[in-house]
Structure formats: structure tokens, C-alpha cells
Design a protein around this motif. Structure first.
Motif, PDB file in Angstrom:
ATOM      1  N   LEU A  56       0.838  -1.196   0.000  1.00 39.32           N
ATOM      2  CA  LEU A  56       0.000   0.000   0.000  1.00 39.32           C
ATOM      3  C   LEU A  56       0.873   1.246   0.000  1.00 39.32           C
ATOM      4  N   VAL A  62      -0.762  -5.597   1.579  1.00 40.24           N
ATOM      5  CA  VAL A  62      -2.016  -6.310   1.367  1.00 40.24           C
ATOM      6  C   VAL A  62      -1.682  -7.638   0.707  1.00 40.24           C
ATOM      7  N   TYR A  90      -6.095  -7.396   4.435  1.00 44.44           N
ATOM      8  CA  TYR A  90      -5.263  -6.293   4.922  1.00 44.44           C
ATOM      9  C   TYR A  90      -5.682  -5.964   6.352  1.00 44.44           C
ATOM     10  N   TYR A  94      -6.285  -0.014   7.660  1.00 42.20           N
ATOM     11  CA  TYR A  94      -6.074   0.517   6.312  1.00 42.20           C
ATOM     12  C   TYR A  94      -7.340   0.471   5.456  1.00 42.20           C
ATOM     13  N   HIS A  95      -8.456   0.155   6.081  1.00 40.76           N
ATOM     14  CA  HIS A  95      -9.670  -0.083   5.288  1.00 40.76           C
ATOM     15  C   HIS A  95     -10.050   1.130   4.430  1.00 40.76           C
ATOM     16  N   VAL A  98      -7.583   1.615   1.541  1.00 38.86           N
ATOM     17  CA  VAL A  98      -7.753   0.596   0.503  1.00 38.86           C
ATOM     18  C   VAL A  98      -8.973   0.908  -0.353  1.00 38.86           C
ATOM     19  N   TYR A 102      -6.404   2.820  -2.813  1.00 40.73           N
ATOM     20  CA  TYR A 102      -5.684   1.696  -3.405  1.00 40.73           C
ATOM     21  C   TYR A 102      -6.475   1.006  -4.516  1.00 40.73           C
TER      22      TYR A 102
END
Length: 400
Positions: A56, A62, A90, A94-95, A98, A102
Motif C-alpha cells: 500500500l 495487502v 489487509y 487501512y480499510h 484501501v 488503493y
């Protein structure tokens, strides 16, 4: 599943290009690029059960897991593929990153990789009922480009500029609130280069072609289903549209059918998918209609907003002849050019026929002999026209 989602294909392309190096077991597939080097290239992609990692940002990783599930139904009539899936894992912290940064980024990069390396295709809706697919396709390998299209250079540049303006017009169409689509009507007698124009457009834009055979479409709903399953960056083609439906301008004189269940294809249904709410199902698509008899078409079908640009594909002109002479004989000037030019002003000969006369038929043929052959054919056509009292249609009927 029989049809993989666009998200799956985009993420797969990204992972294959950027993360395949840390996988233990990979599948080697032939590259699909159109250049000669692609023939010897192999693309590495994930196999069932394989895991790869991606970063990431420094310190955050991830994990992607590729797996295939059996189809939910054991249908013996239609062969079904396994459901191909990619699962991402992950840390929960970091949700948001992402989801918002991401995934959109890797899908965008995956799309760019697909466009860069894909082989363009031509699709048809005429396919076997046993495949369970709406479209069947073949590779599109037509070599015609605008550089080899016999046409007045000024008109050619006008069309190319129009296509470029459309292709780069995403922000413009969003700003004015219009669907990102455009319609082109190609009209003119047979053998005047309409199909070559379509191939040149597809090669210039790097678009796929979806060739719709309207006589195989049985209802408005079926037409909508066909168009929903087309992809962006494509040309939606309907050739000889005047022969496909009752699209003449005589609707006012027609009596309504005694009973209409709606289970049929109508002009209204066609208009809705090219200019109604259903025209907004996707973006960056071009509609191209061709016809030999533009005056027979219903005006509602070819008005601006549906067919935005009308391109007449007429008989061979002097500039078109010079282009053909350069392509077929590699000559820029010749003593017979003036004589050929004078006759082309007098008689009508199609691009295809001029090209045929200029084509060397043996090793002994040369520019002199090929131009003499064309000149003789034009002289003969002029004599027939004079014998028929100037009736050009009779001359063209004999020629074609």
C-alpha cells in the motif's frame, strides 16, 4: 463464471504486471499485444490457490488470494466455467485507504495495461444458441488506415480531427451533461469505401467493433441486452440499416397494427438505445450506420444527436484517384493523370473499380499499363453514358 467482471480483469492485469514476481506458482500465457514482439512474450498470472503481496505504502502490505469456485448449477446443456475470484486481505486500520485510494488506483492502472496490450476484436450477435453468450468474436486485423484511404485529404483530415475530438472529450461531455457517444452516418452507392472507412476509424481510435445484425434481433428488450454487454472504447455498427428495419420516412402513411404485444423490434426501440435514457448505459462509444439510400431513412433516425456527422462516400474523385495511384503503383505524377482526371469528372466510377483497374495483374504490368487499363475503362464508361443519353445509372449498372 462465463463472463468475468471488469473489476476482476483490471485487478488481474495489475497484479500480473506488478506482483507476479513474489508468487511461487504462476501461469504463463501468450501476450496479447498487437506488435510483432508480443508473439514471443509470455505473461505471468496467478493460478488457483496462489497468493501474492502488494505494498500500500512503505510498511503496509495487502495480500491477494486467487481461487476458483465450482459453478452453482450443474447444467448439462451449457458448459459453465468455474467462478474465478480474487480475495484481498489487509489490516483493518487501512480499510479506508484501501477502499478510497488503493483499489481505484490499481483498477485504473489495470485498465491502462489492458488497453495497451489487448488485441482488438470484432463482435457479432449471430452466434450459436448453445454457447449461452450474447456475442461471439474474432480478432480484428484489418490493415486499412486513414493513410491508405482513398479520399480527398481535406475531408480525411476533417474526419480524423472529429474522431480525435470525441476520443479526448470526456471532460467536455461531462461538462455539458451529454452521454459520451457520437453517431456517424456513412452513405453512398455500393463499393464506395464505407467498410474501409469503418476499419480506418477503428484502427485510428484503437476501438473494438460490435457489428449488430438487426434482422437477428427479435425485440427491443433483446437490443438493449446486446448493447448493455458492449464495452467502452467501441464502435457499434449497423450496416445497410435501410434493409434491416422499416426505417423509411413513410411512418405517417402507415396504419397501426391491430395488435402489438411489444415483443418485437421497432424504430422507437432503436431510437431509445441510441438517443434515449438507454443511450447512457456506458461511455466512449460510437454508433456507425451505413446505407446506400439515405433518402429512404426516417428523418428521426438521422437527425443530430443520433447521427451527428453525415459522411458521404461518393464515387472516385481526382484526389482519391491520385491516392490510389500512389498506393497501388507508387507514382505521384504521370502523363495520363490529366486524361484520367477529365474522364472522372464526366463519368462515375467507384473507388473499388478504380482500384481494381490499377492493380497489377502480372509481373509484366507497370504504371503505364495499369493506367492505360483504367483509362480504357473510363473511355468505355463515357461511351456507354453517351449512348444512353447521359443516363449514368445504366453505366453504373453495367460496370458493377
Amino acid at each position: 463464471m462465463a463472463t468475468r467482471s471488469r473489476a476482476y480483469e483490471e485487478i488481474k492485469a495489475y497484479l500480473s504486471a506488478t506482483c507476479s514476481g513474489n508468487g511461487r506458482h504462476l501461469r504463463a500465457e501468450t501476450a496479447s499485444g498487437r506488435d510483432a514482439a508480443a508473439v514471443d512474450k509470455l505473461v505471468l498470472s496467478l493460478v488457483d490457490g496462489q497468493k501474492v503481496s502488494d505494498q500500500l505504502f512503505p510498511g503496509a502490505t495487502v495480500w491477494w488470494h486467487a481461487h476458483a469456485d465450482e459453478p452453482p448449477s450443474a447444467d448439462t446443456w451449457h458448459q459453465q466455467e468455474k467462478r474465478l475470484q480474487l480475495t484481498i486481505r489487509y489490516h483493518e486500520r487501512y480499510h479506508e485507504f484501501v477502499k478510497d485510494n488503493y483499489l481505484p488506483r490499481i483498477r485504473r492502472e489495470g485498465r491502462e495495461l489492458i488497453v495497451k496490450g489487448r488485441q482488438r476484436k470484432i463482435f457479432t450477435n449471430i452466434c450459436s444458441v448453445y454457447t449461452g453468450s450474447t456475442w461471439s468474436h474474432a480478432l480484428f486485423e484489418h490493415s486499412k488506415t486513414f493513410a491508405t484511404l482513398a479520399m480527398d485529404p481535406a475531408r480525411k483530415k476533417e474526419i480524423m480531427d472529429d474522431l480525435d475530438k470525441f476520443k479526448n472529450g470526456k471532460d467536455y461531455y461531462a461538462r455539458v451533461g451529454k452521454a459520451w457517444k457520437r453517431g456517424y452516418l456513412l452513405y453512398g452507392p455500393p463499393r464506395t469505401g464505407k467498410s474501409s472507412m469503418i476499419a480506418a476509424m477503428a484502427n485510428h481510435l484503437d476501438y473494438d467493433i460490435y457489428d449488430i445484425e438487426l434482422t437477428s434481433v427479435h425485440s427491443n428488450a433483446e437490443l438493449r441486452k446486446l448493447l448493455i454487454e458492449t464495452t467502452p472504447k467501441s464502435i457499434i455498427l449497423i450496416e445497410d440499416i435501410d434493409c434491416s428495419l422499416d426505417l423509411t420516412g413513410a411512418r405517417k402513411n402507415q396504419k397501426p397494427a391491430a395488435e402489438d404485444t411489444g415483443n418485437r423490434l421497432t424504430l422507437s426501440g432503436l431510437l431509445n438505445v441510441i438517443d434515449g435514457l438507454w443511450s447512457c448505459w456506458g461511455e466512449e462509444r460510437i454508433f456507425v450506420f451505413t446505407t446506400n439510400h439515405v433518402k429512404k431513412l426516417d428523418p428521426a433516425l438521422i437527425r443530430p444527436g443520433r447521427m451527428d456527422k453525415h459522411i458521404e462516400m461518393g464515387y472516385c474523385c481526382i484526389e482519391g484517384f491520385k491516392s490510389l495511384a500512389k498506393m497501388y503503383l507508387d507514382v505521384d505524377a504521370h502523363r495520363l493523370f490529366d486524361a484520367v482526371g477529365e474522364l472522372l469528372r464526366e463519368v462515375e466510377m467507384t473507388i473499388a473499380n478504380v482500384a481494381e483497374h490499377l492493380t497489377p495483374k502480372s509481373s509484366e504490368d507497370n504504371p503505364d499499363s495499369c493506367l492505360e487499363t483504367l483509362l480504357n475503362a473510363l473511355d468505355e464508361a463515357a461511351a456507354k453514358k453517351k449512348a444512353n443519353g447521359g443516363n449514368e445509372h445504366d453505366v453504373q449498372g453495367d460496370e458493377q
